[in-house]
Design an enzyme around this catalytic site. Structure first.
Site, mmCIF file in Angstrom:
data_model
loop_
_atom_site.group_PDB
_atom_site.id
_atom_site.type_symbol
_atom_site.label_atom_id
_atom_site.label_comp_id
_atom_site.label_asym_id
_atom_site.label_seq_id
_atom_site.Cartn_x
_atom_site.Cartn_y
_atom_site.Cartn_z
ATOM 1 N N GLU A 103 -0.200 56.379 3.443
ATOM 2 C CA GLU A 103 -0.124 56.361 1.971
ATOM 3 C C GLU A 103 1.286 56.753 1.553
ATOM 4 O OE1 GLU A 103 -2.108 60.081 0.291
ATOM 5 O OE2 GLU A 103 -2.781 60.127 2.365
ATOM 6 N N LYS A 117 4.500 58.617 0.158
ATOM 7 C CA LYS A 117 4.841 60.022 -0.086
ATOM 8 C C LYS A 117 5.520 60.070 -1.449
ATOM 9 C CE LYS A 117 6.774 64.059 2.193
ATOM 10 N NZ LYS A 117 7.619 64.655 1.173
ATOM 11 N N ASP A 124 7.372 61.378 -4.693
ATOM 12 C CA ASP A 124 8.443 62.349 -4.896
ATOM 13 C C ASP A 124 8.210 63.109 -6.206
ATOM 14 O OD1 ASP A 124 10.642 63.664 -4.107
ATOM 15 O OD2 ASP A 124 12.058 62.024 -4.426
ATOM 16 N N TYR A 130 -4.552 63.478 -3.346
ATOM 17 C CA TYR A 130 -4.511 63.049 -1.947
ATOM 18 C C TYR A 130 -4.982 64.111 -0.948
ATOM 19 C CZ TYR A 130 0.056 65.386 -2.327
ATOM 20 O OH TYR A 130 1.045 66.288 -2.573
ATOM 21 N N LYS A 151 9.676 59.265 7.003
ATOM 22 C CA LYS A 151 10.602 59.201 5.871
ATOM 23 C C LYS A 151 11.404 57.901 5.867
ATOM 24 C CE LYS A 151 11.363 62.600 3.536
ATOM 25 N NZ LYS A 151 11.717 63.998 3.751
ATOM 26 N N CYS A 173 47.543 77.345 2.022
ATOM 27 C CA CYS A 173 46.425 77.449 1.096
ATOM 28 C C CYS A 173 46.826 76.869 -0.263
ATOM 29 C CB CYS A 173 46.029 78.922 0.950
ATOM 30 S SG CYS A 173 44.868 79.199 -0.404
ATOM 31 N N CYS A 227 47.149 79.822 -2.995
ATOM 32 C CA CYS A 227 48.148 80.892 -3.003
ATOM 33 C C CYS A 227 49.372 80.598 -2.151
ATOM 34 C CB CYS A 227 47.518 82.211 -2.568
ATOM 35 S SG CYS A 227 47.137 82.256 -0.800
ATOM 36 N N CYS A 259 42.618 80.504 4.861
ATOM 37 C CA CYS A 259 43.792 81.060 4.207
ATOM 38 C C CYS A 259 43.975 82.494 4.692
ATOM 39 C CB CYS A 259 43.575 81.029 2.699
ATOM 40 S SG CYS A 259 44.706 82.075 1.798
ATOM 41 N N CYS A 314 45.208 86.073 -2.450
ATOM 42 C CA CYS A 314 44.841 84.695 -2.782
ATOM 43 C C CYS A 314 43.898 84.715 -3.994
ATOM 44 C CB CYS A 314 44.146 84.029 -1.593
ATOM 45 S SG CYS A 314 43.517 82.393 -1.963
HETATM 46 S S1 IVH Z 1 -0.369 65.762 2.169
HETATM 47 C C1 IVH Z 1 -1.544 69.250 4.594
HETATM 48 N N1 IVH Z 1 0.172 63.499 0.986
HETATM 49 O O1 IVH Z 1 4.900 66.241 0.447
HETATM 50 C C2 IVH Z 1 -0.656 68.221 4.025
HETATM 51 N N2 IVH Z 1 1.689 65.287 0.684
HETATM 52 O O2 IVH Z 1 6.152 67.582 2.705
HETATM 53 C C3 IVH Z 1 -0.519 68.344 2.577
HETATM 54 N N3 IVH Z 1 3.538 64.756 -0.806
HETATM 55 O O3 IVH Z 1 4.041 69.493 -0.469
HETATM 56 C C4 IVH Z 1 0.332 67.335 1.966
HETATM 57 N N4 IVH Z 1 2.947 62.714 -1.264
HETATM 58 O O4 IVH Z 1 4.271 67.756 -2.324
HETATM 59 C C5 IVH Z 1 0.566 64.750 1.213
HETATM 60 N N5 IVH Z 1 0.493 61.456 -0.041
HETATM 61 C C6 IVH Z 1 0.877 62.703 0.180
HETATM 62 C C7 IVH Z 1 2.050 63.221 -0.410
HETATM 63 C C8 IVH Z 1 2.420 64.516 -0.119
HETATM 64 C C9 IVH Z 1 3.834 63.658 -1.494
HETATM 65 C C10 IVH Z 1 4.353 65.991 -0.818
HETATM 66 C C11 IVH Z 1 3.615 67.255 -1.192
HETATM 67 C C12 IVH Z 1 3.803 68.193 -0.055
HETATM 68 C C13 IVH Z 1 4.991 67.611 0.635
HETATM 69 C C14 IVH Z 1 4.973 67.953 2.107
#
Ligand code: IVH
Length: 707
Positions: free
Chosen positions: A131, A133, A135, A243, A332, A426, A429, A450, A456
């Site tokens: 799923e 992640k 931000d 989630y 990531k 530097c 000075c 420096c 300085c």
């Molecule tokens: S699961 C036990 N699912 O990522 C695991 N986290 O790096 C709990 N985050 O603090 C997190 N999307 O703020 C999970 N689909 C997702 C997420 C997610 C964003 C963030 C969340 C967490 C951080 C961990």
């Protein structure tokens, strides 16, 4: 409360610059405090008229002394900054973070590790969800009997902030849950975020109103959620994806990750449509790629794909490694990059004199943020990458870290671009800037520093702050802000200037004596605080000099061994002149190695430092340390103080123990002999039990040491 607005107030035009500064600073603090009470806590403690008078006086002072105006000062600010006043919420089930992987190989290894941990064959199918992640910032929503009771931020994972009132303003978060399978108690967890176009519109509104804009949607979401006034949160378009979950009392609606998320959706939560249950690593990686391709077009920011083992029994068996689950990881996306032109290289001088090269760039947008500067780390890095002014460079920005220069685009180098010559002097000075040789490895330090030390200007302010700080001279009323201001005005540029301030400011002194206005009291207080430090313990004096590598402990060791600053400085001067005996004498001090000895020699080898010392000693008398007891019951023991001490301050306890010949440590290990614990002692007590260390209370401590 001060009476500065009363009839005895001195006309602003009659204030000396020092009086004006002191009164201005005190007033600014006072006004800020009232702002906070008024806007932040809805609990003002003075009348509007009194408040207006304070503010008027502040503005009058700023009109006559415009140099006191600060860009973000209270007179420029509307409302108050959010306070630290959110109630704390302890998470019954900790909110964990996720480990990261960056490559397909690492993602594959994650699944392999899961199999190995569970003792499954190499080709056993393990279902894993993928799923996006999101931000944003995570939030835990506690529902009891289907009603939202508490909403808390993640905080440090153990304890977060109570943001219930604000979360109630988020339309996407249900106040009540409907469905036959809603457990008695359930903490639903997920991400609060701001959509990209809502973020752009919010920033446009902020800009039009002359308010600060947010750097990115995540900051905007966090800033909006952490408002003390939930009306402000209500006006911000926040959203949510569910989630995960915390505590559950009653029956769990499903035995799988995907089933749980499906239940959340049935109960009325938004869940991410790009979530997919995958039966193989290939399917996971395909989903990763599919999400990555859609990333730019999604209405919200994401920075990777999260993989979670689907079966909750397997999750339970897998458990956690420190703060993150073994059953999940975040794959990531690579950090975002962009090409731009290197306009110049600035050299910044840090507190210890380190010269840091900073790339000045033609502004470029990287991952939604305009980047104009990037770090070049150090001299060697510039040489290694052969970065030249005028080059087209590749800039990378990952998360909140300072943008970096990855390398150059060789084809685009302009004709005649010259290799960059790192300055040997530097820029602040003009002193020589050198790379020290590590006496152990014989290698050059990567950082050029420096050698100007106290002369300085770039280092001076930071060193002055250190000089007056709590563990050094500890001059009350001479905080960082005062020092910056005094330095800016040229009143205090060297340590010794602190002690001649009053004498040099004869005009203000005379006026101080003449009347008893508030400014006078405050200046008099400062001068009294300075006078109170005309004699200081030798170890504090040595620490205050800011010799590299000489922290509090080393300063104490040197003070004990040499007994006077003159003796130390003689040894230092001799060592600087390469007198082997002097160097040996330094390194023979228990706890002083060649690095410290070298630093001491360097310091006393500089004439300007000796001048500071001479002038300082004309004003200040360092006192030799009390002899250490060797007969005391705690002599030679390692002691740890923890919890709240009631009969002495922590500082005092430390000093007492050291006087009695004990060594004080901050953490409990098997080397600890004794733990003195006051109420509220936490993990250190557990550590003491673990290592079988004796634990006593404060009264017993006094009984033993005879206090
Ligand atoms: S699961 C036990 N699912 O990522 C695991 N986290 O790096 C709990 N985050 O603090 C997190 N999307 O703020 C999970 N689909 C997702 C997420 C997610 C964003 C963030 C969340 C967490 C951080 C961990």
């Amino acid at each position: 409360m001060s009476s500065i607005t009363g009839p005895r107030a001195v006309p602003v035009a009659d204030l000396t610059p020092i009086e004006a500064r002191l009164e201005h600073d005190a007033l600014a603090r006072e006004v800020a405090e009232h702002d906070l009470r008024y806007h932040g806590e809805d609990a003002p403690i003075i009348s509007d008229a009194d408040y207006d008078a304070l503010r008027r006086r502040l503005e009058e002072i700023e009109a006559v002394f415009p140099e006191l105006k600060r860009p973000a000062g209270v007179t420029e600010k509307v409302g108050a900054k959010p306070s630290e006043k959110f109630a704390k919420v302890r998470h019954r089930v900790p909110m964990l973070s996720l480990a990261n992987v960056f490559t397909d190989e690492e993602a594959t290894e994650f699944v392999d590790r899961v199999r190995r941990f569970l003792g499954l064959p190499e080709d056993a199918p393990v279902a894993v969800t993928a799923e996006p992640k999101i931000d944003g910032l995570s939030c835990s929503l506690r529902y009891e009997r289907g009603r939202l009771l508490v909403a808390a931020t993640r905080g440090d994972g153990e304890e977060g902030e109570d943001v219930t009132a604000n979360v109630r303003t988020i339309a996407e978060i249900p106040q009540t849950l409907s469905g036959a399978d809603v457990p008695e108690v359930i903490e639903v967890r997920g991400e609060i975020y701001m959509a990209k176009d809502d973020f752009a519109a919010l920033n446009a509104r902020q800009e039009a109103a002359g308010k600060p804009v947010f750097a990115n949607p995540r900051n905007a979401a966090a800033g909006s959620l952490r408002q003390l006034d939930s009306k402000i949160t209500a006006s911000r378009p926040l959203r949510f994806f569910a989630y995960a979950w915390g505590e559950i009392v009653g029956e769990r609606p499903s035995g799988t990750q995907s089933g749980m998320v499906a239940a959340f959706a049935r109960w009325g939560f938004p869940t991410n449509p790009l979530t997919l249950r995958c039966e193989s690593v290939e399917a996971l990686l395909a989903q990763y790629r599919a999400v990555e391709e859609r990333r730019a077009g999604l209405p919200y920011d994401i920075d990777g794909v999260v993989y979670k083992v689907d079966d909750l029994d397997l999750q339970r068996r897998l458990g956690f490694i420190s703060r993150s689950p073994r059953w999940a990881t975040a794959h990531k996306f690579p950090a975002e990059k962009a090409a731009t032109k290197l306009l110049g290289i600035d050299i910044q001088v840090g507190r210890t004199g380190s010269l840091t090269p900073v790339a000045r760039l033609q502004p470029v947008t990287v991952g939604g943020v305009v980047v104009t500067n990037a770090t070049l780390h150090n001299e060697d890095e510039i040489a290694r990458k052969d970065v030249r002014i005028g080059d087209t460079v590749i800039v990378q920005r990952a998360g909140d870290v300072i943008p970096q220069i990855l390398g150059i685009v060789a084809e685009k180098r302009p004709a005649g671009a010259k290799s960059y010559e790192f300055p040997k002097l530097c820029p602040a000075c003009g002193s020589h800037a050198v790379r020290e040789i590590d006496p152990k490895t014989g290698k050059e330090d990567v950082v050029r520093r420096c050698t100007g030390g106290l002369v300085c200007p770039a280092q001076a302010v930071e060193r002055l702050k250190h000089f007056a700080s709590r563990n050094a001279f500890d001059i009350e009323g001479l905080g960082d802000k005062q020092i910056e201001a005094f330095h800016r005005d040229g009143l205090v540029t060297r340590p010794q200037d602190v002690f001649t301030l009053q004498a040099r400011d004869a005009r203000s002194l005379k006026k101080l004596k003449d009347r008893e206005g508030w400014g006078a009291t405050s200046a008099a207080n400062l001068f009294a605080a300075i006078d109170a430090r005309r004699s200081v313990p030798l170890n504090r004096f040595i620490f205050a000099l800011g010799i590299r590598h000489v922290g509090e402990t080393t300063a104490k060791l040197l003070a004990r061994r040499f007994g006077s600053i003159e003796a130390l400085s003689d040894i230092g001067v001799a060592a600087a002149a390469k007198d082997e005996k002097a160097l040996d004498e330094l390194t023979s001090v228990e706890g002083v190695g060649p690095v410290v000895a070298e630093a001491v020699a360097d310091f006393f080898g500089e004439e300007h430092n000796l001048e500071v010392l001479r002038e300082l000693l004309a004003e200040v008398t360092p006192e030799a340390l009390e002899a250490v007891a060797t007969e005391s019951p705690v002599a030679g023991k390692t002691v740890v103080f923890t919890g709240a001490l009631e009969r002495m301050s922590r500082e005092e306890a430390k000093a007492m123990a050291e006087r009695l010949g004990a060594k004080v440590s901050g953490s409990v290990s098997k080397k600890t002999d004794l733990v003195v614990a006051g109420p509220g002692a936490g993990s250190k007590l557990a550590d003491a039990k673990k290592h079988g260390v004796e634990v006593i209370d404060e009264d017993e401590w006094f009984r033993r040491v005879g206090g």
